[in-house]
Design an enzyme around this catalytic site. Sequence first.
Site, PDB file in Angstrom:
ATOM      1  N   ARG A   1       0.849  -1.185   0.000  1.00 60.42           N
ATOM      2  CA  ARG A   1       0.000   0.000   0.000  1.00 60.42           C
ATOM      3  C   ARG A   1       0.884   1.235   0.000  1.00 60.42           C
ATOM      4  O   ARG A   1       2.017   1.209   0.482  1.00 60.42           O
ATOM      5  CB  ARG A   1      -0.906   0.009   1.231  1.00 60.42           C
ATOM      6  CG  ARG A   1      -1.795  -1.217   1.382  1.00 60.42           C
ATOM      7  CD  ARG A   1      -2.552  -1.174   2.709  1.00 60.42           C
ATOM      8  NE  ARG A   1      -3.453  -2.323   2.866  1.00 60.42           N
ATOM      9  CZ  ARG A   1      -3.135  -3.463   3.461  1.00 60.42           C
ATOM     10  NH1 ARG A   1      -1.903  -3.620   3.960  1.00 60.42           N
ATOM     11  NH2 ARG A   1      -4.008  -4.438   3.562  1.00 60.42           N
TER      12      ARG A   1
ATOM     13  N   LYS B   1      -1.764  -2.790   8.031  1.00 64.16           N
ATOM     14  CA  LYS B   1      -2.954  -2.440   8.817  1.00 64.16           C
ATOM     15  C   LYS B   1      -2.936  -3.184  10.141  1.00 64.16           C
ATOM     16  O   LYS B   1      -2.515  -4.330  10.226  1.00 64.16           O
ATOM     17  CB  LYS B   1      -4.215  -2.793   8.031  1.00 64.16           C
ATOM     18  CG  LYS B   1      -4.493  -1.871   6.856  1.00 64.16           C
ATOM     19  CD  LYS B   1      -5.842  -2.179   6.229  1.00 64.16           C
ATOM     20  CE  LYS B   1      -6.172  -1.185   5.129  1.00 64.16           C
ATOM     21  NZ  LYS B   1      -7.497  -1.459   4.521  1.00 64.16           N
TER      22      LYS B   1
ATOM     23  N   HIS C   1      -2.954   2.323  -5.594  1.00 60.32           N
ATOM     24  CA  HIS C   1      -3.726   1.114  -5.304  1.00 60.32           C
ATOM     25  C   HIS C   1      -3.953   0.307  -6.572  1.00 60.32           C
ATOM     26  O   HIS C   1      -4.060  -0.918  -6.532  1.00 60.32           O
ATOM     27  CB  HIS C   1      -5.060   1.487  -4.655  1.00 60.32           C
ATOM     28  CG  HIS C   1      -5.527   0.463  -3.658  1.00 60.32           C
ATOM     29  ND1 HIS C   1      -4.813   0.146  -2.516  1.00 60.32           N
ATOM     30  CD2 HIS C   1      -6.621  -0.338  -3.643  1.00 60.32           C
ATOM     31  CE1 HIS C   1      -5.454  -0.795  -1.842  1.00 60.32           C
ATOM     32  NE2 HIS C   1      -6.546  -1.108  -2.514  1.00 60.32           N
TER      33      HIS C   1
ATOM     34  N   ARG D   1      -1.049  -1.837  -7.042  1.00 60.12           N
ATOM     35  CA  ARG D   1      -1.172  -2.970  -6.116  1.00 60.12           C
ATOM     36  C   ARG D   1      -2.099  -4.035  -6.716  1.00 60.12           C
ATOM     37  O   ARG D   1      -1.776  -5.230  -6.696  1.00 60.12           O
ATOM     38  CB  ARG D   1      -1.714  -2.444  -4.781  1.00 60.12           C
ATOM     39  CG  ARG D   1      -2.021  -3.489  -3.713  1.00 60.12           C
ATOM     40  CD  ARG D   1      -2.393  -2.736  -2.431  1.00 60.12           C
ATOM     41  NE  ARG D   1      -3.098  -3.545  -1.460  1.00 60.12           N
ATOM     42  CZ  ARG D   1      -2.497  -4.317  -0.561  1.00 60.12           C
ATOM     43  NH1 ARG D   1      -1.185  -4.404  -0.544  1.00 60.12           N
ATOM     44  NH2 ARG D   1      -3.210  -4.987   0.321  1.00 60.12           N
TER      45      ARG D   1
ATOM     46  N   HIS E   1      -3.415  -9.169   3.511  1.00 62.82           N
ATOM     47  CA  HIS E   1      -4.849  -9.246   3.773  1.00 62.82           C
ATOM     48  C   HIS E   1      -5.113 -10.120   4.987  1.00 62.82           C
ATOM     49  O   HIS E   1      -4.564 -11.223   5.099  1.00 62.82           O
ATOM     50  CB  HIS E   1      -5.591  -9.833   2.573  1.00 62.82           C
ATOM     51  CG  HIS E   1      -5.707  -8.904   1.412  1.00 62.82           C
ATOM     52  ND1 HIS E   1      -5.947  -9.333   0.118  1.00 62.82           N
ATOM     53  CD2 HIS E   1      -5.618  -7.547   1.329  1.00 62.82           C
ATOM     54  CE1 HIS E   1      -6.001  -8.294  -0.688  1.00 62.82           C
ATOM     55  NE2 HIS E   1      -5.800  -7.204   0.016  1.00 62.82           N
TER      56      HIS E   1
ATOM     57  N   TYR F   1      -9.234 -10.868  -6.672  1.00 63.09           N
ATOM     58  CA  TYR F   1      -8.275 -10.914  -7.771  1.00 63.09           C
ATOM     59  C   TYR F   1      -8.485 -12.131  -8.664  1.00 63.09           C
ATOM     60  O   TYR F   1      -8.136 -12.109  -9.844  1.00 63.09           O
ATOM     61  CB  TYR F   1      -6.848 -10.884  -7.222  1.00 63.09           C
ATOM     62  CG  TYR F   1      -6.561  -9.600  -6.493  1.00 63.09           C
ATOM     63  CD1 TYR F   1      -6.354  -8.419  -7.194  1.00 63.09           C
ATOM     64  CD2 TYR F   1      -6.558  -9.555  -5.106  1.00 63.09           C
ATOM     65  CE1 TYR F   1      -6.134  -7.228  -6.538  1.00 63.09           C
ATOM     66  CE2 TYR F   1      -6.338  -8.360  -4.439  1.00 63.09           C
ATOM     67  CZ  TYR F   1      -6.127  -7.207  -5.152  1.00 63.09           C
ATOM     68  OH  TYR F   1      -5.928  -6.030  -4.501  1.00 63.09           O
TER      69      TYR F   1
END
Length: 311
Positions: free
Chosen positions: A162, A186, A257, A260, A283, A292
């Site tokens: 990110r 995150k 993004h 990414r 994730h 994806y």
Amino acid sequence: MAGSTAQTRAQLPLALAEALDGFEEHLRSSRDLSENTIRGYVGDVVQLLDHLVRRGGATVTDLDLATLRSWLAKGRTTGHSRATTARSAASARSFTAWLRRSGRAGEDVGLRLVSPKAHRTLPDVLAPDQARAVLEATSGAEEPVGLRDALVLELLYASGVRVSELIGLDVDDVDRGRRLLRVLGKGRKERSVPYGVPAEAALDAWLTRGRPALATEHSGPALLLGVRGRRLDPREARRVVHAAVRKAPGAPDIGPHGLRHSAATHVLEGGADLRSVQELLGHASLATTQIYTHVTVERLRAVHAQAHPRA
């Protein structure tokens, strides 16, 4: 926090304001969320509590399922998308669950709150030749900013990180011997992400000829620097990506993004398994990564429709 939200928060009755403060502290200390996520949760709950007050409530014990439902309905009538409604409902359920666990409410009134699932739109991605054109947009640069921009593009595409993770990198977060980035994602979860030979060449050029020319006493350990020597601003990183993408013929207008998304799609198309891509992207849930697979299937269908004689 936006001005209108801050004003609304300041006008809440004392009991509700104290509950909101406790919820925010819980998010900050116990769940270790990003500041953006905390602001989103708190902003939603401010609007929920304001709605409660307008319905005559003054304490969290006045919050019931009917109030939650009417708040979501009000949002939909004012134009909230399915995604916004789903996010608001998630914020409300998090708040009511915390009220119950903290002893401020006898039951979790949000348990039966349902909301529409957000439509998951397929992200725009670059074709492999478009990705090459984007990365070549800064090739041959020799001035410090050009060397930095080349590294920004290479690392975003090579690693799939990110933009916030990219600009947060320090020099010692890079293991050049093994070509790994130590990334803080995150929820402050750390992971190691590999990068390739072209990114290593861009990194070497930046560290030897670019960064020393921009570094000042204010640079600290930051890997990527702005023109004034401070840590690179994410807005500048986005500008770099958009400028490079505009030079790639036929490429969709994407930002960091989008790079990414493109990296994840190309890795999957190259034969990687979904769990490896999940780890690469950081994730928490495999369900997030599965979008994806939809991208690759849709691209396969498009190629089939165009190329197969009996499509």
